[in-house]
Design a protein around this motif. Structure first.
Motif, mmCIF file in Angstrom:
data_model
loop_
_atom_site.group_PDB
_atom_site.id
_atom_site.type_symbol
_atom_site.label_atom_id
_atom_site.label_comp_id
_atom_site.label_asym_id
_atom_site.label_seq_id
_atom_site.Cartn_x
_atom_site.Cartn_y
_atom_site.Cartn_z
ATOM 1 N N ARG A 95 0.871 -1.163 0.000
ATOM 2 C CA ARG A 95 0.000 0.000 0.000
ATOM 3 C C ARG A 95 0.914 1.219 0.000
ATOM 4 O O ARG A 95 2.124 1.092 0.226
ATOM 5 N N PRO A 96 0.381 2.419 -0.227
ATOM 6 C CA PRO A 96 1.244 3.595 -0.163
ATOM 7 C C PRO A 96 1.947 3.690 1.197
ATOM 8 O O PRO A 96 1.318 3.591 2.246
ATOM 9 N N GLY A 97 3.247 3.811 1.156
ATOM 10 C CA GLY A 97 4.018 3.932 2.387
ATOM 11 C C GLY A 97 4.449 2.628 3.012
ATOM 12 O O GLY A 97 5.069 2.627 4.084
ATOM 13 N N LEU A 98 4.156 1.509 2.355
ATOM 14 C CA LEU A 98 4.541 0.201 2.900
ATOM 15 C C LEU A 98 4.965 -0.706 1.738
ATOM 16 O O LEU A 98 4.139 -1.127 0.928
ATOM 17 N N ARG A 99 6.276 -0.968 1.673
ATOM 18 C CA ARG A 99 6.819 -1.710 0.543
ATOM 19 C C ARG A 99 7.652 -2.895 1.038
ATOM 20 O O ARG A 99 8.212 -2.861 2.139
#
Length: 256
Positions: free
Chosen positions: A162-166
């Motif tokens: 998700r945005p901000g979690l890779r």
């Protein structure tokens, strides 16, 4: 989206040789090695988990090495104390499939598990010196992670959850070693798992800028993965270092 990271201790292996964690450094020194479930909570309160810790202490001591777990460190109790309902967790990432990182998948009945395809392939038939760490079928084990394969998503390489979690593929320690990179109010943190068991793996020790562990499948990959972490993270948190608990969360709670 910014998140907060909470390390949850679920036991410890006492008396680990530092020279094994930090290739040849600090000979003769030992350290207690915590086993950790990492909780990542976003701004909405949704939780993503990295790793599920070791199975029960009696099993680990009998099959692997001495291991201690207090009542407060029992995974269900420790997660509850951190405000986590395992049944509400929808995503659990497995950094790799050594026994101390995937031993409590059963606690998360509604989660999808995420792991590298290359890690699963190696875990089924690792080289003999790695079989015990994987609880490999060749030694008569039935790997616990197999019980959740029907809820497992196999990935190949880097993935944005998700945005901000890779997720960052950092092979070396194992073929499918994966770090979780988290955007926080204080910058980008990487949960490096066993790639960096101690802070000194990343910060350097002795004459070395970075120090690999003695447990690895490919040393060239290991060093390239250090470079990948440097490209993608501002702060690297190690996977088996008691000092991560000097802070209850990352960044500190009063920083958001």
């Amino acid at each position: 989206m910014r998140s907060q990271i909470v390390p949850v201790r679920v036991g410890r292996a006492p008396g680990i040789r530092r020279a094994d964690l930090l290739w040849g450094q600090h000979p003769g020194d030992t350290v207690d090695s915590p086993h950790i479930i990492w909780v990542v909570r976003d701004e909405r309160g949704d939780v993503t988990v990295l790793d599920t810790g070791s199975p029960d202490a009696e099993w680990v001591t009998r099959h692997h090495r001495p291991f201690e777990r207090t009542a407060e460190e029992e995974p269900a109790a420790a997660l509850a104390a951190a405000g986590v309902d395992p049944a509400a967790v929808r995503t659990v990432v497995l950094s790799h499939l050594h026994y101390d990182h995937c031993g409590n998948n059963h606690l998360f009945p509604n989660a999808e598990f995420v792991v590298q395809r290359s890690e699963v392939a190696y875990a089924v038939a690792p080289y003999p010196v790695h079989q015990a760490a994987y609880e490999a079928p060749a030694l008569g084990f039935t790997p616990r992670w197999l019980a959740t394969m029907d809820r497992t998503r196999l990935i190949e390489g880097d993935v944005t959850l998700r945005p901000g979690l890779r997720l960052l593929h950092i092979p070396g320690h194992t073929p499918g070693m994966t770090a979780m990179v988290v955007d926080t109010a204080a910058g980008r943190y990487a949960l490096a798992g066993d790639h960096c068991a101690q802070f000194e793996n990343w910060r350097g020790a002795g004459p070395y800028r970075v120090v690999p562990s003695r447990t690895h499948v490919n040393l060239a990959d290991y060093y390239r993965s250090f470079d990948r972490l440097a490209e993608h993270a501002d702060v690297v948190l190690p996977g088996h270092d008691m000092r991560v608990f000097d802070q209850a969360s990352y960044p500190a709670a009063d920083r958001g």
